[in-house]
Design a protein around this motif. Structure first.
Motif, PDB file in Angstrom:
ATOM      1  N   GLU A 163      13.746  30.612   6.787  1.00 27.07           N
ATOM      2  CA  GLU A 163      14.645  29.482   6.590  1.00 27.07           C
ATOM      3  C   GLU A 163      16.060  29.909   6.206  1.00 27.07           C
ATOM      4  O   GLU A 163      17.041  29.356   6.712  1.00 27.07           O
ATOM      5  N   LEU A 164      16.167  30.856   5.258  1.00 24.27           N
ATOM      6  CA  LEU A 164      17.492  31.148   4.707  1.00 24.27           C
ATOM      7  C   LEU A 164      18.432  31.817   5.721  1.00 24.27           C
ATOM      8  O   LEU A 164      19.621  31.493   5.746  1.00 24.27           O
ATOM      9  N   PRO A 165      17.933  32.730   6.575  1.00 21.11           N
ATOM     10  CA  PRO A 165      18.832  33.240   7.622  1.00 21.11           C
ATOM     11  C   PRO A 165      19.378  32.120   8.525  1.00 21.11           C
ATOM     12  O   PRO A 165      20.563  32.109   8.861  1.00 21.11           O
ATOM     13  N   LEU A 166      18.515  31.164   8.867  1.00 18.01           N
ATOM     14  CA  LEU A 166      18.956  30.028   9.695  1.00 18.01           C
ATOM     15  C   LEU A 166      20.027  29.213   8.962  1.00 18.01           C
ATOM     16  O   LEU A 166      21.064  28.863   9.541  1.00 18.01           O
ATOM     17  N   ALA A 167      19.766  28.923   7.686  1.00 16.20           N
ATOM     18  CA  ALA A 167      20.720  28.117   6.923  1.00 16.20           C
ATOM     19  C   ALA A 167      22.066  28.835   6.798  1.00 16.20           C
ATOM     20  O   ALA A 167      23.132  28.222   6.905  1.00 16.20           O
ATOM     21  N   LEU A 168      22.018  30.158   6.580  1.00 13.29           N
ATOM     22  CA  LEU A 168      23.267  30.926   6.459  1.00 13.29           C
ATOM     23  C   LEU A 168      24.045  30.902   7.779  1.00 13.29           C
ATOM     24  O   LEU A 168      25.264  30.744   7.803  1.00 13.29           O
ATOM     25  N   LEU A 169      23.310  31.030   8.876  1.00 10.27           N
ATOM     26  CA  LEU A 169      23.934  31.034  10.207  1.00 10.27           C
ATOM     27  C   LEU A 169      24.612  29.691  10.485  1.00 10.27           C
ATOM     28  O   LEU A 169      25.779  29.646  10.903  1.00 10.27           O
ATOM     29  N   VAL A 170      23.903  28.592  10.257  1.00 10.70           N
ATOM     30  CA  VAL A 170      24.445  27.262  10.566  1.00 10.70           C
ATOM     31  C   VAL A 170      25.600  26.913   9.623  1.00 10.70           C
ATOM     32  O   VAL A 170      26.551  26.235  10.011  1.00 10.70           O
ATOM     33  N   SER A 171      25.527  27.400   8.374  1.00 15.69           N
ATOM     34  CA  SER A 171      26.611  27.160   7.419  1.00 15.69           C
ATOM     35  C   SER A 171      27.873  27.951   7.759  1.00 15.69           C
ATOM     36  O   SER A 171      28.920  27.710   7.172  1.00 15.69           O
ATOM     37  N   GLY A 172      27.756  28.915   8.658  1.00 17.20           N
ATOM     38  CA  GLY A 172      28.896  29.785   8.936  1.00 17.20           C
ATOM     39  C   GLY A 172      29.131  30.788   7.818  1.00 17.20           C
ATOM     40  O   GLY A 172      30.269  31.198   7.562  1.00 17.20           O
ATOM     41  N   GLY A 173      28.068  31.168   7.147  1.00 17.96           N
ATOM     42  CA  GLY A 173      28.171  32.085   6.025  1.00 17.96           C
ATOM     43  C   GLY A 173      28.230  33.543   6.447  1.00 17.96           C
ATOM     44  O   GLY A 173      28.235  33.858   7.640  1.00 17.96           O
ATOM     45  N   SER A 174      28.245  34.412   5.448  1.00 13.61           N
ATOM     46  CA  SER A 174      28.328  35.838   5.749  1.00 13.61           C
ATOM     47  C   SER A 174      27.643  36.650   4.654  1.00 13.61           C
ATOM     48  O   SER A 174      27.206  36.118   3.639  1.00 13.61           O
ATOM     49  N   VAL A 175      27.554  37.941   4.917  1.00 17.48           N
ATOM     50  CA  VAL A 175      26.832  38.855   4.042  1.00 17.48           C
ATOM     51  C   VAL A 175      27.802  39.943   3.594  1.00 17.48           C
ATOM     52  O   VAL A 175      28.543  40.494   4.407  1.00 17.48           O
ATOM     53  N   GLU A 176      27.798  40.223   2.279  1.00 18.65           N
ATOM     54  CA  GLU A 176      28.680  41.265   1.738  1.00 18.65           C
ATOM     55  C   GLU A 176      27.860  42.537   1.574  1.00 18.65           C
ATOM     56  O   GLU A 176      26.869  42.560   0.848  1.00 18.65           O
ATOM     57  N   LEU A 177      28.277  43.590   2.280  1.00 11.82           N
ATOM     58  CA  LEU A 177      27.559  44.863   2.277  1.00 11.82           C
ATOM     59  C   LEU A 177      28.404  45.923   1.578  1.00 11.82           C
ATOM     60  O   LEU A 177      29.626  45.963   1.738  1.00 11.82           O
TER      61      LEU A 177
END
Lengths: 168, 289
Positions: free
Chosen positions: B123-137
């Motif tokens: 669920e959370l990868p989908l929600a992040l994708l649709v929200s236009g979010g990003s990941v800090e590495l």
């Protein structure tokens, strides 16, 4: 200082188990469930699927219901752990929750019961008046193959109802 | 089922954690809540030589609210995020969290851990994708921010390099006049979705689409966005909903398995996409009024 333990080394793990300070050794790969059973000889916690699905091995870690097959003993060093052994003060003095399980036939073989009881302890502390949907949602994290869950739901509802009348 | 032997390191800071990752590379593996990785270790689907336990790092356990996003640190547990009122700013994240695992797994599982695991049905990868979010590495050398659409590569595969740690997930704050919806179809509560869908719709005062983002999970190797570019500036009529349903079924590659056929998943992709857009639309309209 970063803790580093090699794969073969045993580390002394100190926990508070049901209010008592306990200590035992574990290599990094030892599951917390196995540590409780085989090192601390607390056999109340049962081991079912060993991959985080069945919920049988659930205990309270610092007050939260957690599957102990999904945690390594070494991660629990310093933790406050409550297991089913900590519920009743003696076999003839069950908690209200345990008595309700007995009365409502909420168990048959009893394998899943310790885990379910421990989830209920946290759940009912957080939500003293849950509705049936919330109870079932919480129970979805446990597998029981004997009861069909009906008796478990009834037992929890009875505890909730008794609590609300006694406090009213 | 017991995990293969591994050495254990427990860093107290991000610097120590990325130092250990840099030292061990592919032989090292970070564990946060361990609600996915624990099972993979026990089944020996993964056998890292070194397990890097980040659970006691203080600086990653925070939720920080900035003016345009909410930053969720690497060890923020799902249950703590659910109880945090600041997540009102990211309604799609709030809506997706109750679908993640169970009460008991959310007690320990983390938001960033689910994103790092990158299960195609999660669920959370989908929600992040649709929200236009990003990941800090972060690695020993640098910090970079990767958009969700570039981060999710394939099944359990992301753009994270071997020496990089996910230090946070960045969730954009919902804009005014925006509605959201998250829905999933699963056989049992707490299961991964057979098909999940999420939508965010932003409307202008004339009921026209400013932004429409719709995504699906469970229908391929990674969550995907449905092509909605042609609907911007339009009103979301029944014809547009029909087109969204059709678009949702195109270009996806669902699997046949014991739970559902590819044909069923394709059908459900359309149904679910339409459902979440409709629900998000109604929420956006009530927000405009």
């Amino acid at each position: 200082m970063m803790l580093e333990v090699s794969a073969e080394s045993e580390m002394a793990i100190r926990v508070t188990l049901n209010g008592v300070a306990r200590e035992g050794n574990a290599t990094p790969r030892m599951q917390l469930a196995d540590f409780l059973r085989h090192v601390l000889h607390a056999y109340g916690t049962h081991v079912g699927c060993e991959h985080g699905v069945c919920g049988a091995c659930t205990v309270l870690i610092d007050g939260r219901a957690v599957r102990t097959c999904m945690m390594f003993a070494i991660q629990a060093d310093g933790a406050d752990i409550q297991t089913v052994e900590g519920l009743a003060s003696s076999p003839d003095k069950l908690t209200a929750l345990q008595s309700a399980f007995q009365k409502n036939h909420a168990l048959q073989c009893g394998f899943c019961t310790p885990g379910i009881l421990m989830s209920c302890v946290q759940f009912l502390a957080e939500r003293p008046q849950p509705d049936e949907a919330e109870i079932r949602e919480m129970l979805s994290g446990h597998l029981c193959r004997c009861t069909g869950y009906h008796g478990i739901v009834e037992a929890i509802k009875e505890v909730v109802a008794d609590k609300s009348t006694s406090s009213a | 089922m017991k995990a293969a032997p591994f050495s254990y390191v427990r860093p107290d800071s991000i610097a120590e954690a990325v130092g250990a990752l840099g030292q061990h590379g592919d032989d090292g593996r970070i564990i946060a809540g361990g609600q996915s990785l624990g099972a993979m270790l026990n089944m020996r689907l993964v056998m890292p030589k070194v397990l890097i336990d980040i659970n006691r790092i203080e600086e990653t356990s925070r939720i920080d609210v900035a003016f345009d996003h909410v930053r969720i640190g690497a060890t923020v547990r799902q249950c703590d995020a659910m109880a945090d009122k600041r997540l009102h700013a990211t309604p799609l994240l709030s809506a997706s969290l109750p679908h993640v695992g169970h009460y008991q797994t959310r007690n320990r599982g983390t938001i960033c851990g689910s994103i790092a695991h990158a299960d195609p049905s999660a669920e959370l990868p989908l929600a992040l994708l649709v929200s236009g979010g990003s990941v800090e590495l972060r690695s020993r050398k640098k910090t970079r921010v990767v958009a969700a659409n570039d981060f999710f590569v394939s099944t359990l595969t992301t753009a994270r390099l071997a020496d990089e740690m996910i230090v946070a997930a960045l969730w954009p704050t919902a804009k005014p006049h925006t509605g959201h919806s998250f829905a999933e179809f699963a056989i049992r509560s707490g299961d991964y979705a057979i098909v999940a869908a999420a939508a965010e719709v932003q409307l202008d005062s004339d009921d026209r689409v400013v932004r429409l983002s719709v995504g699906l999970a469970g229908i391929g190797e990674r969550p995907v966005l449905i092509n909605t570019a042609s609907f911007e500036g339009q009103k979301l009529s029944a014809d547009v909903l029909d087109a969204i349903e059709t678009n949702a079924r195109q270009g996806i590659d669902p699997v046949n398995d014991l739970q559902a056929s590819a044909q069923f998943r394709t059908h459900m992709a359309g149904v679910m996409a339409r459902h979440v857009v409709f629900e998000a639309l109604n929420r956006a309209r009530s927000d405009v009024l």
